[in-house]
Design a protein around this motif. Structure first.
Motif, PDB file in Angstrom:
ATOM      1  N   ASN A  34       0.739  -1.117  -0.042  1.00 41.42           N
ATOM      2  CA  ASN A  34       0.010  -0.082   0.033  1.00 41.42           C
ATOM      3  C   ASN A  34       1.020   1.443   0.137  1.00 41.42           C
ATOM      4  O   ASN A  34       0.623   2.309  -0.662  1.00 41.42           O
ATOM      5  CB  ASN A  34      -0.901  -0.125   1.359  1.00 41.42           C
ATOM      6  N   ASP A  35       1.846   1.200   0.851  1.00 42.43           N
ATOM      7  CA  ASP A  35       2.919   2.459   0.793  1.00 42.43           C
ATOM      8  C   ASP A  35       3.419   2.681  -0.476  1.00 42.43           C
ATOM      9  O   ASP A  35       3.648   3.822  -1.071  1.00 42.43           O
ATOM     10  CB  ASP A  35       4.024   1.950   1.790  1.00 42.43           C
ATOM     11  N   TRP A  36       3.889   1.616  -1.247  1.00 44.15           N
ATOM     12  CA  TRP A  36       4.307   1.825  -2.765  1.00 44.15           C
ATOM     13  C   TRP A  36       3.433   2.356  -3.431  1.00 44.15           C
ATOM     14  O   TRP A  36       3.850   3.241  -4.439  1.00 44.15           O
ATOM     15  CB  TRP A  36       5.057   0.252  -3.061  1.00 44.15           C
ATOM     16  N   GLU A  41       1.781   6.971  -7.008  1.00 43.88           N
ATOM     17  CA  GLU A  41       0.599   8.072  -7.286  1.00 43.88           C
ATOM     18  C   GLU A  41       0.945   9.361  -7.068  1.00 43.88           C
ATOM     19  O   GLU A  41       0.897  10.256  -7.752  1.00 43.88           O
ATOM     20  CB  GLU A  41      -0.741   7.825  -6.745  1.00 43.88           C
ATOM     21  N   LYS A  42       1.741   9.559  -5.569  1.00 44.19           N
ATOM     22  CA  LYS A  42       1.941  11.021  -5.320  1.00 44.19           C
ATOM     23  C   LYS A  42       3.330  11.532  -6.189  1.00 44.19           C
ATOM     24  O   LYS A  42       3.311  12.665  -6.855  1.00 44.19           O
ATOM     25  CB  LYS A  42       2.718  10.884  -3.864  1.00 44.19           C
ATOM     26  N   ALA A  58       5.199   2.816 -14.365  1.00 49.06           N
ATOM     27  CA  ALA A  58       5.066   1.831 -13.013  1.00 49.06           C
ATOM     28  C   ALA A  58       5.613   0.565 -13.199  1.00 49.06           C
ATOM     29  O   ALA A  58       6.336  -0.053 -12.470  1.00 49.06           O
ATOM     30  CB  ALA A  58       3.579   1.651 -12.746  1.00 49.06           C
ATOM     31  N   VAL A  59       5.436  -0.170 -14.326  1.00 48.56           N
ATOM     32  CA  VAL A  59       6.237  -1.414 -14.544  1.00 48.56           C
ATOM     33  C   VAL A  59       7.598  -1.460 -14.567  1.00 48.56           C
ATOM     34  O   VAL A  59       7.992  -2.399 -13.942  1.00 48.56           O
ATOM     35  CB  VAL A  59       5.650  -1.918 -16.067  1.00 48.56           C
ATOM     36  N   ARG A  60       8.230  -0.341 -14.919  1.00 43.76           N
ATOM     37  CA  ARG A  60       9.730  -0.111 -14.666  1.00 43.76           C
ATOM     38  C   ARG A  60      10.284  -0.069 -12.988  1.00 43.76           C
ATOM     39  O   ARG A  60      11.472  -0.394 -12.949  1.00 43.76           O
ATOM     40  CB  ARG A  60      10.311   1.054 -15.327  1.00 43.76           C
ATOM     41  N   PHE A  61       9.281  -0.055 -12.217  1.00 42.05           N
ATOM     42  CA  PHE A  61       9.631  -0.090 -10.774  1.00 42.05           C
ATOM     43  C   PHE A  61       9.175  -1.451  -9.974  1.00 42.05           C
ATOM     44  O   PHE A  61       8.967  -1.504  -9.023  1.00 42.05           O
ATOM     45  CB  PHE A  61       8.940   1.222 -10.177  1.00 42.05           C
ATOM     46  N   GLU A  85      -6.618  -0.272 -14.746  1.00 41.87           N
ATOM     47  CA  GLU A  85      -6.548  -1.629 -14.589  1.00 41.87           C
ATOM     48  C   GLU A  85      -5.311  -2.197 -14.100  1.00 41.87           C
ATOM     49  O   GLU A  85      -5.222  -3.315 -13.227  1.00 41.87           O
ATOM     50  CB  GLU A  85      -6.607  -2.342 -16.062  1.00 41.87           C
ATOM     51  N   PHE A  86      -4.106  -1.458 -14.164  1.00 39.20           N
ATOM     52  CA  PHE A  86      -2.976  -1.914 -13.465  1.00 39.20           C
ATOM     53  C   PHE A  86      -3.231  -1.993 -11.934  1.00 39.20           C
ATOM     54  O   PHE A  86      -2.767  -2.659 -11.043  1.00 39.20           O
ATOM     55  CB  PHE A  86      -1.725  -0.866 -13.793  1.00 39.20           C
ATOM     56  N   LYS A  87      -3.866  -0.576 -11.449  1.00 41.66           N
ATOM     57  CA  LYS A  87      -4.024  -0.365  -9.759  1.00 41.66           C
ATOM     58  C   LYS A  87      -5.079  -1.584  -9.370  1.00 41.66           C
ATOM     59  O   LYS A  87      -4.887  -2.267  -8.382  1.00 41.66           O
ATOM     60  CB  LYS A  87      -4.540   0.846  -9.549  1.00 41.66           C
TER      61      LYS A  87
END
Length: 288
Positions: A34-36, A41-42, A58-61, A85-87
């Motif tokens: 959840n933190d990630w 998003e921030k 996001a996928v790169r992380f 959809e990713f989220k």
């Protein structure tokens, strides 16, 4: 697509790395997951990343188990490859409903223990923020206040349990002040116990329990309020003259008297060996 448009993903990826966006390796702890996603998003909002680029960036992380999860998702042809959809897929995999139930139980059972109030507050908010994202969570601040107070240590809780608070932040501020006052009181008592005048603790560093001055009075420690002779916890290195009480020398080095040697005690006089010079018996007073 022109060159500027082709360079957009790399530009925003660079921005995200500059913001120290962490990698997510697919840990089992739902709080870390959840933190990630919240941090992601921030950072997206800060650098004003376009929505259509968010999923690819996001996928790169992702790393470890999270990479394997995403590779499986990509093989599902019917799934739309969008940020939304990713989220949704991420939360189903790493933040399932049972994780939410576990966090709520953790919050209910959370106690301060050896933590400071600030540390306890930080953990409390972390759990609470996780639940506040859940639409099923009953956001009742009064209930959260009761949970927070219930988890405090008894010596802090007793000052808050009968008070009426409307905001959790007010409770936290009051608890911090109470804890600081308790710590100050403990320090004050410890200092008082160490530096109390008239202490009866023995002081052997600059006087002896068997030694007396020339007036036959037991010497007291003159450095701190005249406490009795024996080990001194206040002035262990002090040197006191047994003859006059001066602290710059000891009796055998005293220059204020002609003969600084201490007179014999009664026991020494009683058991002194007799001589042929006509000494008197120390008990009868008769010549021997």
């Amino acid at each position: 697509m022109d060159l500027d448009q082709e360079g957009e993903p790399m530009k925003f990826l660079s921005y995200m790395r500059t913001l120290n966006t962490p990698l997510f390796s697919g840990v089992a702890n739902p709080l870390d997951a959840n933190d990630w996603i919240k941090r992601l998003e921030k950072n997206f909002d800060f650098c004003k990343c376009p929505t259509e680029l968010k999923m690819d960036i996001a996928v790169r992380f992702l790393a470890g188990d999270a990479i394997h999860w995403w590779q499986k998702v990509e093989r599902v042809s019917y799934m739309k490859k969008t940020w939304t959809e990713f989220k949704k897929g991420f939360k189903m995999r790493y933040l399932p409903p049972e994780a939410r139930d576990s966090i709520e139980q953790h919050l209910i059972k959370l106690i301060q223990g050896s933590m400071s109030v600030r540390e306890y507050e930080s953990e409390f908010w972390r759990l609470l923020y996780f639940l506040l994202d859940d639409n099923d969570y009953n956001n009742n601040e009064k209930a959260d206040i009761r949970r927070f107070i219930r988890g405090l240590r008894p010596d802090i809780r007793i000052h808050l349990i009968s008070a009426d608070f409307n905001r959790l932040t007010d409770v936290i501020r009051k608890a911090i002040l109470i804890e600081e006052n308790i710590q100050e009181e403990k320090m004050r008592k410890a200092a008082t116990a160490t530096f109390t005048f008239g202490s009866k603790a023995p002081c052997t560093d600059h006087a002896s329990t068997s030694r007396k001055n020339k007036l036959g009075k037991k010497k007291n420690c003159l450095a701190r309020g005249g406490h009795r002779v024996g080990p001194c916890t206040i002035c262990p290195s002090a040197e006191v003259c047994y003859n006059f009480g001066n602290q710059d020398h000891i009796s055998r080095n005293c220059k204020n008297v002609e003969d600084p040697v201490m007179p014999p005690t009664k026991r020494q006089a009683l058991f002194a060996p007799a001589s042929s010079s006509g000494n008197k018996d120390p008990v009868t007073g008769k010549q021997v």
